[in-house]
Design a protein around this motif. Sequence first.
Motif, PDB file in Angstrom:
ATOM      1  N   ASP A   1      30.761  41.098  36.786  1.00 51.22           N
ATOM      2  CA  ASP A   1      29.812  41.372  35.710  1.00 51.22           C
ATOM      3  C   ASP A   1      29.605  40.145  34.828  1.00 51.22           C
ATOM      4  O   ASP A   1      28.460  39.736  34.544  1.00 51.22           O
ATOM      5  CB  ASP A   1      30.332  42.545  34.877  1.00 51.22           C
TER       6      ASP A   1
ATOM      7  N   ASN B   1      36.973  42.923  45.504  1.00 49.48           N
ATOM      8  CA  ASN B   1      36.776  44.287  45.009  1.00 49.48           C
ATOM      9  C   ASN B   1      36.523  45.257  46.160  1.00 49.48           C
ATOM     10  O   ASN B   1      37.033  46.384  46.164  1.00 49.48           O
ATOM     11  CB  ASN B   1      35.594  44.339  44.039  1.00 49.48           C
TER      12      ASN B   1
ATOM     13  N   GLU C   1      35.528  53.017  37.472  1.00 52.21           N
ATOM     14  CA  GLU C   1      34.179  52.767  37.955  1.00 52.21           C
ATOM     15  C   GLU C   1      33.455  51.697  37.157  1.00 52.21           C
ATOM     16  O   GLU C   1      32.317  51.335  37.490  1.00 52.21           O
ATOM     17  CB  GLU C   1      33.371  54.065  37.941  1.00 52.21           C
ATOM     18  N   LYS C   2      34.080  51.201  36.096  1.00 55.01           N
ATOM     19  CA  LYS C   2      33.453  50.161  35.286  1.00 55.01           C
ATOM     20  C   LYS C   2      34.548  49.336  34.617  1.00 55.01           C
ATOM     21  O   LYS C   2      35.709  49.769  34.540  1.00 55.01           O
ATOM     22  CB  LYS C   2      32.547  50.783  34.227  1.00 55.01           C
ATOM     23  N   PRO C   3      34.209  48.134  34.136  1.00 59.06           N
ATOM     24  CA  PRO C   3      35.197  47.314  33.440  1.00 59.06           C
ATOM     25  C   PRO C   3      35.765  48.036  32.220  1.00 59.06           C
ATOM     26  O   PRO C   3      35.141  48.950  31.667  1.00 59.06           O
ATOM     27  CB  PRO C   3      34.396  46.068  33.026  1.00 59.06           C
ATOM     28  N   ASP C   4      36.943  47.627  31.792  1.00 57.74           N
ATOM     29  CA  ASP C   4      37.592  48.275  30.661  1.00 57.74           C
ATOM     30  C   ASP C   4      36.973  47.842  29.331  1.00 57.74           C
ATOM     31  O   ASP C   4      36.100  46.968  29.275  1.00 57.74           O
ATOM     32  CB  ASP C   4      39.095  47.997  30.674  1.00 57.74           C
TER      33      ASP C   4
ATOM     34  N   ALA D   1      39.593  47.041  37.586  1.00 57.14           N
ATOM     35  CA  ALA D   1      38.859  46.847  36.330  1.00 57.14           C
ATOM     36  C   ALA D   1      38.609  45.361  36.081  1.00 57.14           C
ATOM     37  O   ALA D   1      37.500  44.962  35.699  1.00 57.14           O
ATOM     38  CB  ALA D   1      39.639  47.460  35.172  1.00 57.14           C
TER      39      ALA D   1
ATOM     40  N   MET E   1      35.926  43.972  38.645  1.00 56.25           N
ATOM     41  CA  MET E   1      34.556  44.344  38.283  1.00 56.25           C
ATOM     42  C   MET E   1      34.056  43.517  37.104  1.00 56.25           C
ATOM     43  O   MET E   1      32.891  43.094  37.064  1.00 56.25           O
ATOM     44  CB  MET E   1      34.494  45.836  37.949  1.00 56.25           C
ATOM     45  N   ALA E   2      34.941  43.259  36.145  1.00 53.76           N
ATOM     46  CA  ALA E   2      34.566  42.453  34.989  1.00 53.76           C
ATOM     47  C   ALA E   2      34.228  41.029  35.409  1.00 53.76           C
ATOM     48  O   ALA E   2      33.285  40.422  34.881  1.00 53.76           O
ATOM     49  CB  ALA E   2      35.691  42.455  33.957  1.00 53.76           C
TER      50      ALA E   2
ATOM     51  N   ALA F   1      34.405  44.780  28.164  1.00 53.76           N
ATOM     52  CA  ALA F   1      33.101  45.150  27.593  1.00 53.76           C
ATOM     53  C   ALA F   1      32.888  44.420  26.271  1.00 53.76           C
ATOM     54  O   ALA F   1      31.767  43.953  25.977  1.00 53.76           O
ATOM     55  CB  ALA F   1      33.027  46.662  27.388  1.00 53.76           C
TER      56      ALA F   1
END
Length: 207
Positions: free
Chosen positions: A79, A108, A124-127, A72, A75-76, A131
Motif C-alpha cells: 500500500d 503476501n 484483510e487490511k493494514p493495521d 498486516a 499489505m502495508a 494506516a
Amino acid sequence: MAFLELPRRAMEETMFRYAGLGVLAALLTVPASAQIGNPAGLDADTKMSEPGVPAPHQTNNQDRLFARLAAAGGMAEVDLGKLAAGKSETGAVKDFANRMVTDHDAANDKLKQLAEAARMPLPEKPDAEHAAIKERLQSLSGEAFDIAYIKAEIVDHQKTSLLLQWEISLGEDAELQRFAAETLPGVLQHLESARNIHADLTGAAIR
C-alpha cells in the motif's frame, strides 16, 4: 518476565515498541540449533509425518501471531509502496517503492496460501499503525515525503527482520518457518537499500 510468557497483545506491543531499537536482537538471534518444524511443545499424541518431524502445519500461538503480523505488515508495504511510487519525484525512491510492491506482493501471496492451508485467518487490511503512517505521508510532498517514507521503511524492515527471525527460531509450523527463512534475506536487502537512500537524501546514516 520471559518474552514467550507475555500475553499475545503484550507480546505484540513489546516487539513493535523495541524492534527498531535493537533491544530484541539478542533474544531473536537464530540459534545454531534452530530447526525447521520445531517439535517443542507438541502434545504427546501429535501425529508425526516422520519420526521426530511434525506433520505439516502444526501451528501454535507463535505461528498464528507471526502470520497475522507478517500479513498486516506485508499489505502495508504494498500500500505504501504504491503511494510512494506515484507521489515521489526522486528516481531512487520511486524505484525502491516499486520494488516494495513487487517483492511484498509476491510474499503476501505465498503467506496467504500457507495460511489457507493451515486454516489460519489473516487480516484483510493494514493495521491502525500503518494506516496512520499512510495518512501522514499523504499530507507531505517533495523531499519531506521522500525522507518520511524512507524512514518509515527503515523502521518497518527492522521490525520485519526481527519478526522473521523470531518465527525461524521459535515457530512450530515447518512451512511458515521456511517462508520466514526464504523471506529474510530479501527483507535485509530492502533494509540496506532504504538506509542507503536515506543517507543520500539527508547525508545522515541510520543503522
